[in-house]
Structure formats: C-alpha cells, structure tokens
Enzyme design. Structure first.
Site, PDB file in Angstrom:
ATOM      1  N   CYS A   2       0.877  -1.254   0.171  1.00 25.23           N
ATOM      2  CA  CYS A   2       0.340   0.032   0.163  1.00 25.23           C
ATOM      3  C   CYS A   2       1.259   1.542  -0.119  1.00 25.23           C
ATOM      4  O   CYS A   2       1.862   1.389   0.682  1.00 25.23           O
ATOM      5  CB  CYS A   2      -1.082   0.209   1.028  1.00 25.23           C
ATOM      6  SG  CYS A   2      -1.829   1.605   1.169  1.00 25.23           S
ATOM      7  N   LYS A  13       1.487  -9.246  -0.682  1.00 26.39           N
ATOM      8  CA  LYS A  13       1.417  -8.754  -1.493  1.00 26.39           C
ATOM      9  C   LYS A  13       2.532  -7.718  -1.407  1.00 26.39           C
ATOM     10  O   LYS A  13       2.821  -6.314  -0.536  1.00 26.39           O
ATOM     11  CB  LYS A  13       0.094  -7.350  -1.784  1.00 26.39           C
ATOM     12  CG  LYS A  13       0.224  -7.469  -3.315  1.00 26.39           C
ATOM     13  CD  LYS A  13      -1.509  -6.645  -3.490  1.00 26.39           C
ATOM     14  CE  LYS A  13      -1.500  -5.849  -4.823  1.00 26.39           C
ATOM     15  NZ  LYS A  13      -1.182  -4.681  -4.895  1.00 26.39           N
ATOM     16  N   HIS A  71       3.785  -6.688  -7.507  1.00 27.45           N
ATOM     17  CA  HIS A  71       3.403  -5.025  -8.158  1.00 27.45           C
ATOM     18  C   HIS A  71       4.054  -4.577  -8.974  1.00 27.45           C
ATOM     19  O   HIS A  71       5.390  -3.706  -7.994  1.00 27.45           O
ATOM     20  CB  HIS A  71       2.066  -4.214  -7.662  1.00 27.45           C
ATOM     21  CG  HIS A  71       1.677  -2.932  -8.460  1.00 27.45           C
ATOM     22  ND1 HIS A  71       0.322  -2.325  -7.487  1.00 27.45           N
ATOM     23  CD2 HIS A  71       1.644  -3.630  -9.497  1.00 27.45           C
ATOM     24  CE1 HIS A  71       0.002  -1.260  -8.895  1.00 27.45           C
ATOM     25  NE2 HIS A  71       0.825  -1.636  -9.865  1.00 27.45           N
ATOM     26  N   ASP A  75      -0.046  -3.121 -15.666  1.00 29.47           N
ATOM     27  CA  ASP A  75      -0.959  -2.579 -16.758  1.00 29.47           C
ATOM     28  C   ASP A  75      -2.022  -3.597 -17.396  1.00 29.47           C
ATOM     29  O   ASP A  75      -1.314  -3.888 -18.846  1.00 29.47           O
ATOM     30  CB  ASP A  75       0.208  -2.162 -16.987  1.00 29.47           C
ATOM     31  CG  ASP A  75       0.880  -1.253 -16.918  1.00 29.47           C
ATOM     32  OD1 ASP A  75       0.276  -0.523 -15.865  1.00 29.47           O
ATOM     33  OD2 ASP A  75       2.476  -1.297 -16.896  1.00 29.47           O
ATOM     34  N   ALA A 115      -6.316  -5.654 -11.290  1.00 29.73           N
ATOM     35  CA  ALA A 115      -6.516  -4.279 -10.354  1.00 29.73           C
ATOM     36  C   ALA A 115      -6.983  -3.809 -11.280  1.00 29.73           C
ATOM     37  O   ALA A 115      -8.746  -3.774 -11.484  1.00 29.73           O
ATOM     38  CB  ALA A 115      -5.657  -3.990 -10.122  1.00 29.73           C
TER      39      ALA A 115
END
Length: 682
Positions: A428, A467, A497, A531, A552
C-alpha cells in the site's frame, strides 16, 4: 535526408576523346553537370515528400495528442461538441427530454464541476527547469470531496419495529422514528420501479414499507406480502458469510477475547529477545517457527527422564497432546494459472466481486482491512470481510505494522471467519499507512516483517500470502532481496506489483523485473500485477513465467476482461450489454446494502465510483489500433449510439445521469466527486 557524395555519384563513362574508362577534363565537366541535375531533381522530390509529411503530421496533431488512444478519425470530436451532443440528447430517467430551463434545482446542484485534469509528471531533470508554481505536489485523490451520510437523504424514517411485522418498540414514546405507516407513506420518496429484486429473488423483502420498490409487495392496508414458494426454496440458504456477531463485537470492545495461540507466540518472541547465555553448556535458540528450543545439560536430561509425565502418552488423544499444524498439513489452495481479482479499496466491494466471478475470475479477495479496527470490532471494517456464496476461492487482506496486532488479528479471523487464505498488504503506497510503518513500509523493516509472517503462520490454519511492490524508491528495487527470505518464512504465495511506491500508478509496470523475481520465488507461486487490460497483455504476462495474473484497474475499466482472457478474444461489447452489467450491479447492491433510501444511495455512490474508472473504456470497434492500453487517455469521441457516448463521458454529472436510469432521481442534497483522479496516463 542523407547527404549525397558527388564523387561517389560520378558515373564511369567511356571518354569520347581517349576512348578509355578514365574521365578526361572535358567529359568530366559535362558529366558533373548531369549529376548535379539529377541530384537537384532528387532533392526537390525529397523536399516535396517532407513537406507533405509535415502537413499530414500537422493535420493529425489537431486530433491526436500525446498519450491519447488511437481512434478512428470518424469518431473523434472536440470537448465542446461532445458535451453539447450529450446534453442535447439526454431524456432524463423517465424518458422525457429535458432542457436547461426545465431542469430541477436539485439536478443543477448535483452537477459538480469535475476537478482539473491530472498534470503530467515531470522528470526530476526537468523539474528544476519547470518549477512548481504553487509548491504543492499533485496527488491522485480528491481528499476534500464532499461526504454526505446516507441517513441525510430521508427526513422522516419509519421505526424498525413497524418494518419488522409491527413488533413492540423498545423505546416507547422516546422513539424518534415514525410509527404511523400511513403518515410515513405520505412523506416517503416516490418508488423507483414496479418490481422489487429482493421480493422476486427471495420471496420476501426485509425492508417492507421503507423499500423504494414497496408497491410490488405492499397491500392497500400497508401490509407486506410474501411468496411462500420462493421462501421455501431459499430456506436455510446463507448467501453472505463472515458477518460479525453482536456477542463477538461486544467482547472485542471490552477486550475480553482470549488469543491463546497469539499469546503463546508473543511470549516466545519476548523470550527470544531477552535470551542470554544459560548455565553450563545450555544454549537457547529459536526454530524457524519462532518456538523456543532448549539444549539441556546431561544432568537436566537425566532428571527429566526420572520424572513421570503429568499426562499419559498412551491412550486417547487429549487436549494436552494437540500440536501445531505443520505447513504441509494446512489447508491448501491451488494458485497455479488462476486469474486473481485484486483487493480494490472502495470499488472492490461484494457486488462488484460477484460480477467479476460471473465473468470468470478464479480468485477474489476482500478490500484491505486495518487490523486494529478489526480488533476493536468496528462494524464498517468487518463488512470488508463478507463473502458471497459464489466466491469459491476467497481471501481477506489485512494491513498492520506490529507483530502483536497482526498475529491477534489473524487468530481472530481464523476462528470467526470462513476464508481460504489471508493476505498481508505490504504494497500500500498511501501516506497514512506508510508513515506508520505499514504497507510498503514493511518492505524496509525486515525484522518486523519476519515476526509478523511467522506469527500469523503460527495461528492460521489456512495459507498466508503477501502482496508487495518492487520497492519504495523508484530506481531502487528491493523485492528480489526480500523474496528469498519470504520463502524461508513459509509464505504460500507472493504477488508482485511491478511498480515502486514512488511511482504509484505512473509509468509502465516492470515485467522484466517480475520475470526475474518469479524465478527467485520458485517453487513458491508468484503472481504478476500491472497494466493488464486485454488478453494480449495477459498472454505476454504469462510468458514471463509467473504462476498467475492479478488484475486490478483492468477489471474496473472492463470487468469482462476475465472472459476475454479465458476465450482469447477482444469483446466488442455493446452499450446495452454494458448497461445490463450496471443493472446487475445495482440489483446486487440493493441486495447487499438494502432497498430502502439509505441502501439505494449507498449503491449509487459505489456505482459512481466504479463509473469513474469504467468511463475510460473505449469500444473495440472504435479503435484504430487494438488493443487499448491502460496508460492511454481516451480522447473525446462520439459513440455508435447515444448511450455509448454518454458512457464515454468523464464528467461526474453524466455518471449521475447513468445512475438515475437505474436507481431513479437523486435526492435534493446529493453531491458526488470521485475518490480517485486519473494518474496513469502518459
């Protein structure tokens, strides 16, 4: 143009005077004249081509802007013409055409001006040249947007005792709600439609007279009707799980919940911190799970053998014999080659996840929940853990920065929620989370991160996943250093990510780096994220060797992306089909949040937040080049019909119009601004 060498261009003619291949002075001069003429002609042609190319480029630049998606020229238009067309064609939620003069006052109030377009991020080298006029950094959220509580939309509310079959009100004369059904129905907002989704699906609407579709199941004497057949068919069916019980909520507020496994782990953690050299040859160490082990002296070993155990070691299993589950004995989840819907704050709610499951998502996860809020028993935070019956592989994501709170939270979820895995959010980028040491901050606090993972593994009976991002700084990746350590800490799955915290959502995700990390993570599954907006993007991502793909923003822009990937095609979905998707969302929202005024407006708010992403979708039939890229901004264009044009609008007032087509007119004091701004375009 490339330069022409006259010497190389001279032809080797046969000399008219010497009859040889060598050039004499006379012939050479005439030959040079011929070559000069040829060169001059070629130059004129080339210059003409360059001028034509420049004219073409100038024409294109009138329409195409850097960072915009390439559309067919017949659909392109200007901002003024687009909004003029949308405003002129709007017929209102009931089908009658409206004009500026006959617009109601409440509609004018809701047409809040859209915030300024997100400015392009300037490179550090150019930043000194350009400078910042106001000295403030542009963020990706509308933090000062107006907030209106759903209760404020209804002036007079009906007492729950009247809704629930006229039960006696416990507050008596002190009750602030209405008890007269006729009086309430006279002041109630008009019904939205003729049929109630809850009544048609389950045979009974739990919101009774307060339902905004009450005419479908209310008698003339204000009694609520029931469909006995549907009620019997749905008897014993639990559509939503993981709701917090009132008893547990009270215990959490009083801090009277026992965390036995967590206290056991935290005690060993404290002992390991304070460990020192013991007597004799005794050495204290800790195994990989954090449990203390003692290597005793020979005298202590002999004394222990002489002492009889307090519990018999032969016979039936007792509570004292119960041991901690090993990693291989925990519930296993097959993560291989799955499509994973990312945990999306605000937009990744239960109704949206139901839509994505229908389109083919394999794994779903609840929105990020703060561990401290869960431990305090906050109703709003526990709502993020709710699971629909259609979610066959479901996990919850928690955020925290300390081993004690995260371990207790994991034990609380393990004992009181039905989940298939628990995910730690260490990616985050939000300042509020990062500055406290959570989110991306955990990636730089290896010792705390290790203690959190081992502690949660100690108390969980389900797999633990993590994550992460590539790192904190933009050009300083650290995920490749962290992944080998997480393998030692018994993480069941890692999601990466392909951006750093500083990047947020700007620039493209680094899939080359994800490829490197997936090799380091093996045999632990590693999912790639970033992406993906088409099946071609997904195919390229799978070639990197990742175990699966997390989607996402691509799912927010077009939730049917899961169908496209599984069927390997581009779906030119029509505007009517997209409207049906929104209609399903509104029905799921009414089922989840309620069909009364409060539930309707809550459903509308979440739908508008989703439309702030969905408006970026460009129909396949309008694209000059397929597929659409996630970092390309949609230019102003006219759709193939009015509804398609309306759905392409990036103005909040037009999103409200779409919601009115499904959920009726907005209340007088309704105001909306989207939570997120576009921050990922070139």
């Amino acid at each position: 143009m490339s330069e022409i060498n006259l010497k190389e261009a001279e032809p080797m003619f046969v000399c008219q005077h010497t009859r040889t291949s060598s050039n004499c002075c006379t012939c050479l001069s005439s030959c040079r004249g011929i070559v000069a003429a040829l060169v001059r002609r070629d130059l004129e042609k080339a210059c003409g081509m360059e001028n034509a190319m420049e004219e073409t480029v100038e024409k294109k630049t009138d329409v195409i802007v850097k960072g915009d998606a390439a559309l067919k020229t017949q659909f392109l238009t200007t901002k003024d013409k687009f909004h003029e067309f949308v405003d002129s064609g709007w017929k209102g939620p009931k089908g009658h055409k409206t004009s500026d003069n006959d617009k109601p006052e409440e509609e004018k109030e809701t047409s809040v001006e859209e915030p300024e377009t997100k400015k392009f991020k300037v490179d550090p080298e150019e930043r000194n040249k350009v400078g910042k006029p106001d000295g403030k950094r542009i963020r990706g959220q509308n933090k000062s947007r107006p907030h209106t509580k759903p209760n404020a939309f209804e002036e007079k509310r009906l007492c729950p005792s009247v809704i629930q079959d006229n039960k006696e009100c416990t507050y008596g004369d002190k009750c602030i709600f209405l008890h007269d059904a006729a009086e309430y129905m006279a002041s109630k907002l008009a019904d939205i439609g003729e049929s109630c989704y809850l009544y048609d699906t389950f045979g009974k609407c739990g919101y009774g007279l307060s339902c905004r579709y009450a005419k479908a199941h209310t008698t003339p004497d204000f009694k609520t009707m029931e469909n006995a057949e549907l009620i019997k068919a749905n008897d014993g069916r639990e559509t939503v799980k993981n709701s917090i019980k009132k008893e547990l909520q009270n215990q959490l507020r009083k801090r009277s919940v026992a965390f036995k496994k967590s206290e056991e782990y935290l005690k060993t953690l404290a002992n390991n911190k304070e460990k020192t050299q013991r007597l004799g040859n005794a050495v204290v160490s800790a195994d990989p799970t954090g449990e203390e082990q003692r290597v005793s002296t020979e005298a202590e070993t002999q004394a222990r053998q002489d002492k009889q155990p307090p519990v018999k070691t032969i016979g039936p299993l007792t509570d004292e014999d119960v041991i901690k589950l090993r990693q291989c004995e925990k519930k296993q989840v097959d993560f291989q080659d799955k499509l994973y819907l990312a945990p999306l704050t605000t937009c990744g709610n239960l109704p949206f996840r139901r839509l994505c499951k229908r389109f083919g998502a394999d794994i779903t996860c609840g929105e990020m929940a703060m561990c401290t809020n869960l431990l305090q028993g906050q109703q709003s935070e526990w709502a993020l853990l709710k699971r629909h019956e259609s979610e066959d592989v479901f996990g919850v994501q928690v955020e925290g920065c300390f081993p004690d709170t995260m371990t207790r939270c994991a034990e609380l979820i393990n004992n009181n929620a039905d989940v298939d895995f628990v995910d730690i959010n260490s990616g985050c980028p939000i300042d509020l989370v990062y500055k406290k040491g959570g989110g991306c901050g955990l990636m730089t606090r290896n010792r705390k991160f290790e203690q959190i993972i081992k502690g949660m593994n100690h108390v969980l009976d389900v797999p633990l996943t993590v994550k992460i991002r590539t790192g904190v700084q933009e050009k300083c990746n650290i995920a490749h250093k962290l992944i080998p350590e997480m393998k030692k800490w018994d993480v069941s799955m890692i999601t990466l990510h392909g951006r750093s915290r500083e990047q947020r959502y700007t620039k493209l995700a680094d899939w080359d780096y994800i490829t490197t990390c997936s090799k380091l993570a093996s045999p632990v599954p590693l999912f790639g994220n970033g992406d993906i907006l088409s099946y071609e993007d997904a195919m390229k991502a799978k070639e990197t060797g990742v175990s699966g793909i997390m989607i996402a923003r691509g799912a927010l822009i077009k939730p049917w992306i899961f169908t496209e990937i599984k069927e390997s095609r581009h779906w030119d979905i029509s505007s009517n089909e997209r409207m049906d998707v929104l209609r399903d969302f509104s029905n799921f929202g009414l089922e989840h949040w309620g069909s009364d005024t409060r539930g309707v407006e809550k459903t509308r708010t979440f739908m508008l937040e989703w439309l702030s992403f969905m408006c970026r979708y460009i129909p396949v039939g309008l694209l000059e080049r397929v597929p659409q890229k996630i970092n390309e901004r949609p230019p102003f264009y006219m759709g193939r019909n009015y509804l398609e044009s309306l759905m392409a609008s990036q103005h909040a007032g037009d999103w409200i119009r779409i919601s009115e087509m499904l959920l009726g007119p907005v209340p007088k004091n309704f105001i909306f601004l989207p939570k997120h701004k576009a921050n990922a375009y070139k």
